[in-house]
Scaffold this motif. Structure first.
Motif, PDB file in Angstrom:
ATOM      1  N   ARG A  70      -6.406  -7.923  12.403  1.00 58.37           N
ATOM      2  CA  ARG A  70      -6.975  -6.564  12.435  1.00 58.37           C
ATOM      3  C   ARG A  70      -7.413  -6.144  11.026  1.00 58.37           C
ATOM      4  N   ASP A  71      -6.598  -6.453  10.022  1.00 64.38           N
ATOM      5  CA  ASP A  71      -6.928  -6.063   8.653  1.00 64.38           C
ATOM      6  C   ASP A  71      -8.059  -6.894   8.064  1.00 64.38           C
ATOM      7  N   MET A  72      -8.190  -8.127   8.527  1.00 59.54           N
ATOM      8  CA  MET A  72      -9.205  -8.995   7.927  1.00 59.54           C
ATOM      9  C   MET A  72     -10.500  -9.068   8.722  1.00 59.54           C
ATOM     10  N   LEU A  73     -10.637  -8.286   9.789  1.00 56.42           N
ATOM     11  CA  LEU A  73     -11.870  -8.308  10.589  1.00 56.42           C
ATOM     12  C   LEU A  73     -13.137  -8.109   9.758  1.00 56.42           C
ATOM     13  N   GLY A  80     -19.274 -12.383   1.307  1.00 52.54           N
ATOM     14  CA  GLY A  80     -19.559 -11.891  -0.028  1.00 52.54           C
ATOM     15  C   GLY A  80     -19.279 -10.424  -0.271  1.00 52.54           C
ATOM     16  N   SER A  81     -19.186  -9.610   0.765  1.00 54.44           N
ATOM     17  CA  SER A  81     -19.079  -8.174   0.525  1.00 54.44           C
ATOM     18  C   SER A  81     -17.729  -7.595   0.937  1.00 54.44           C
ATOM     19  N   THR A  82     -16.680  -8.389   0.920  1.00 50.99           N
ATOM     20  CA  THR A  82     -15.365  -7.891   1.296  1.00 50.99           C
ATOM     21  C   THR A  82     -14.809  -7.010   0.192  1.00 50.99           C
ATOM     22  N   ILE A  83     -14.490  -5.789   0.571  1.00 51.05           N
ATOM     23  CA  ILE A  83     -13.939  -4.830  -0.393  1.00 51.05           C
ATOM     24  C   ILE A  83     -12.569  -4.389   0.122  1.00 51.05           C
ATOM     25  N   VAL A  84     -11.582  -4.452  -0.742  1.00 50.40           N
ATOM     26  CA  VAL A  84     -10.240  -3.989  -0.395  1.00 50.40           C
ATOM     27  C   VAL A  84      -9.978  -2.737  -1.209  1.00 50.40           C
ATOM     28  N   ALA A  85      -9.898  -1.610  -0.507  1.00 54.07           N
ATOM     29  CA  ALA A  85      -9.734  -0.330  -1.189  1.00 54.07           C
ATOM     30  C   ALA A  85      -8.309  -0.114  -1.682  1.00 54.07           C
ATOM     31  N   ASP A  86      -7.325  -0.508  -0.881  1.00 56.15           N
ATOM     32  CA  ASP A  86      -5.936  -0.248  -1.206  1.00 56.15           C
ATOM     33  C   ASP A  86      -5.113  -1.507  -0.949  1.00 56.15           C
ATOM     34  N   PRO A  87      -5.134  -2.460  -1.889  1.00 57.62           N
ATOM     35  CA  PRO A  87      -4.441  -3.727  -1.651  1.00 57.62           C
ATOM     36  C   PRO A  87      -2.928  -3.543  -1.535  1.00 57.62           C
ATOM     37  N   ARG A  92      -0.734  -9.138   1.044  1.00 60.45           N
ATOM     38  CA  ARG A  92      -1.286 -10.259   0.285  1.00 60.45           C
ATOM     39  C   ARG A  92      -0.367 -11.467   0.367  1.00 60.45           C
ATOM     40  N   ALA A  93       0.924 -11.245   0.212  1.00 67.03           N
ATOM     41  CA  ALA A  93       1.885 -12.349   0.302  1.00 67.03           C
ATOM     42  C   ALA A  93       1.839 -12.999   1.680  1.00 67.03           C
ATOM     43  N   MET A  94       1.704 -12.172   2.739  1.00 67.98           N
ATOM     44  CA  MET A  94       1.600 -12.707   4.094  1.00 67.98           C
ATOM     45  C   MET A  94       0.332 -13.535   4.257  1.00 67.98           C
ATOM     46  N   LEU A  95      -0.768 -13.048   3.690  1.00 71.79           N
ATOM     47  CA  LEU A  95      -2.031 -13.767   3.787  1.00 71.79           C
ATOM     48  C   LEU A  95      -1.968 -15.103   3.055  1.00 71.79           C
ATOM     49  N   VAL A  96      -1.361 -15.109   1.887  1.00 70.71           N
ATOM     50  CA  VAL A  96      -1.212 -16.359   1.135  1.00 70.71           C
ATOM     51  C   VAL A  96      -0.374 -17.344   1.944  1.00 70.71           C
TER      52      VAL A  96
END
Length: 130
Positions: A70-73, A80-87, A92-96
């Protein structure tokens, strides 16, 4: 949401009738669950949505949880245009962790593919009398 609404998208995406129905909450949460309603009660899904369901299915098949999908949709369409407003450091640890698990699975899949190729080649040598 009625399952019959998703049947058309399921068939186009190569899934069972349950496929798009099961992914509907993820699609709705991302604001992407739009389809034209037809007179017969079915919905007509754009190819964009069918491709989106396929991408979600592939992520799920790879072991990525729906809360992460849901967060990475936004990243599924335009790399190229992925913007993360509030990392979020925890996200991030889960994604890694998920990325690293995928990398491990890729290595295993490549090893299995290579083993199958060797076996097929050995069969071909016998079949061809070599």
């Amino acid at each position: 949401m009625d399952v019959k609404e998703n049947g058309n998208a399921d068939r186009r995406a190569g899934q069972s009738n349950w496929g798009a129905h099961a992914h509907a909450p993820v699609l709705r949460g991302a604001g992407t669950h739009h389809a034209a309603a037809l007179e017969n009660g079915y919905r007509d899904y754009d190819e964009y949505l069918v491709e989106r369901v396929l991408k979600i299915r592939r992520l799920l098949d790879s072991g990525v949880p729906t809360r992460i999908i849901r967060d990475m949709l936004p990243c599924l369409n335009d790399i190229g245009s992925t913007i993360v407003a509030d990392p979020d450091p925890e996200l991030r640890a889960m994604l890694v962790e998920q990325r690293d698990k995928l990398a491990e699975r890729i290595v295993l899949l490549q090893q299995n593919r290579d083993a199958l190729t060797r076996y097929i080649d050995a069969m071909d040598r016998v079949l061809c009398g070599a």
